[in-house]
Design an enzyme around this catalytic site. Structure first.
Site, PDB file in Angstrom:
ATOM      1  CG  ASN A   9      -1.842   1.122   1.348  1.00 14.18           C
ATOM      2  OD1 ASN A   9      -1.860   1.992   0.492  1.00 14.18           O
ATOM      3  ND2 ASN A   9      -2.640   1.136   2.406  1.00 14.18           N
ATOM      4  CE  LYS A  11      -0.783   2.553   5.276  1.00 15.86           C
ATOM      5  NZ  LYS A  11      -0.888   2.488   6.713  1.00 15.86           N
ATOM      6  CG  HIS A  93      -6.405   0.956   4.875  1.00 12.67           C
ATOM      7  ND1 HIS A  93      -5.966   1.765   5.901  1.00 12.67           N
ATOM      8  CD2 HIS A  93      -5.397   0.099   4.617  1.00 12.67           C
ATOM      9  CE1 HIS A  93      -4.736   1.409   6.229  1.00 12.67           C
ATOM     10  NE2 HIS A  93      -4.362   0.404   5.465  1.00 12.67           N
ATOM     11  CD  GLU A 141      -3.703  -3.349   7.276  1.00  4.56           C
ATOM     12  OE1 GLU A 141      -2.683  -3.547   6.636  1.00  4.56           O
ATOM     13  OE2 GLU A 141      -4.289  -2.241   7.303  1.00  4.56           O
ATOM     14  CB  ILE A 146      -1.443   0.739  11.141  1.00  3.64           C
ATOM     15  CG1 ILE A 146      -2.429  -0.378  10.768  1.00  3.64           C
ATOM     16  CG2 ILE A 146      -1.108   1.587   9.917  1.00  3.64           C
ATOM     17  CD1 ILE A 146      -3.752   0.100  10.184  1.00  3.64           C
ATOM     18  N   GLY A 181       2.751  -3.361  10.650  1.00  4.44           N
ATOM     19  CA  GLY A 181       4.094  -3.552  11.211  1.00  4.44           C
ATOM     20  C   GLY A 181       4.956  -4.579  10.485  1.00  4.44           C
ATOM     21  CB  ALA A 202       2.163   0.959   4.072  1.00  2.00           C
ATOM     22  CB  SER A 203       5.778   2.287   7.145  1.00  2.00           C
ATOM     23  OG  SER A 203       5.383   1.279   8.053  1.00  2.00           O
TER      24      SER A 203
HETATM   25  O1  G3P Z   1      -2.265  -1.087   4.398  1.00  2.55           O
HETATM   26  C1  G3P Z   1      -1.139  -1.474   5.092  1.00  2.55           C
HETATM   27  C2  G3P Z   1      -1.035  -0.857   6.396  1.00  2.55           C
HETATM   28  O2  G3P Z   1      -2.083  -0.231   6.984  1.00  2.55           O
HETATM   29  C3  G3P Z   1       0.007  -1.350   7.307  1.00  2.55           C
HETATM   30  O3  G3P Z   1       0.871  -0.276   7.418  1.00  2.55           O
HETATM   31  O4  G3P Z   1       3.017   0.773   7.661  1.00  2.55           O
HETATM   32  O5  G3P Z   1       2.259  -0.921   9.332  1.00  2.55           O
HETATM   33  O6  G3P Z   1       2.915  -1.648   7.048  1.00  2.55           O
HETATM   34  P1  G3P Z   1       2.353  -0.534   7.896  1.00  2.55           P
END
Ligand code: G3P
Length: 222
Positions: A9, A11, A93, A141, A146, A181, A202-203
């Site tokens: 993602n 984002k 989401h 999630e 997150i 995470g 994502a991150s």
């Molecule tokens: O859509 C993926 C997300 O919400 C998780 O974010 O940065 O924890 O991988 P992250």
């Protein structure tokens, strides 16, 4: 789509907007091809066309609405994102929550347009409700993890196990992803061992110093 699946993602991160979205999607494509793992790129909606025109891996939208063609303004239709080159969409989401009835109408629009659907959920009850609507995937999630760098597959394996069990009971056709995470290959391996078909993240990629190296690490244990 290959199993396990890695859904990235983008984002609204500056690091994955505009031409940078194309660059990250190219890394995803390269790692998918070289390692034989399915990777999906999920850029911002205005970037779908440029990303989908540049890579062959699946490109998904971050959200669509249930509205169809007609007298609607400011809505994102399934047909429009499909014609822009997307082959699927996230829905609900945690950063773009919907009412259950909105998820239902967006799913109906997505299915009609032939899009693959991933409904995000924040707990086991919402996972059950989402599974009853028959998306292709649900993605559990926990919101508190997150962006934390603390992987759900290790910090809260029980929510993943319970989500897998709930989906099996309600609609075993629905596949399960987990996210929040996730940043290392061992997090992905742990997710798969818990019974999921892959991860949503994502991150761990977008904010990494070297996103290409982060992707290679992610697929390294599967
Ligand atoms: O859509 C993926 C997300 O919400 C998780 O974010 O940065 O924890 O991988 P992250």
């Amino acid at each position: 789509m290959k199993n396990p699946l890695i859904v990235v993602n983008f984002k609204t991160y500056a690091e994955s907007t505009g031409e940078k979205a194309v660059m990250i999607a190219r890394y995803c494509e390269e790692v998918s091809r070289d390692h034989g793992v399915g990777i999906v790129a999920v850029p911002q909606i205005p970037d779908i066309y440029r990303v989908a025109s540049s890579v062959k891996i699946p490109v998904f939208a971050q959200h669509i609405d249930g509205a169809g063609a007609g007298s609607f303004t400011g809505h994102i239709t399934a047909e429009c994102i499909r014609d822009s080159g997307a082959s699927g969409t996230l829905l609900n989401h945690s950063e773009r929550r919907l009412l259950l009835s909105d998820i239902d109408s967006a799913l109906t629009a997505a299915k009609k347009a032939g899009l693959t659907t991933i409904v995000c959920t924040n707990n086991v009850a919402v996972t059950s409700a989402a599974a009853a609507l028959s998306p292709d995937f649900v993605a559990i999630e926990p919101p508190e993890l997150i962006g934390s760098g603390i992987p759900v597959s290790k910090a809260d394996p029980e929510i993943v196990r319970a989500s897998v069990a709930a989906v099996m009971k309600i609609n075993p056709e629905v596949k399960i992803l987990c996210g929040a995470g996730i940043s290392r290959g061992e997090d992905v391996a742990a997710a798969v061992e818990l019974g999921t078909s892959g991860v949503l993240l994502a991150s761990g990629v977008i904010k990494a110093k070297d996103p290409r190296a982060a992707l290679i690490d992610l697929v390294g244990k599967i």
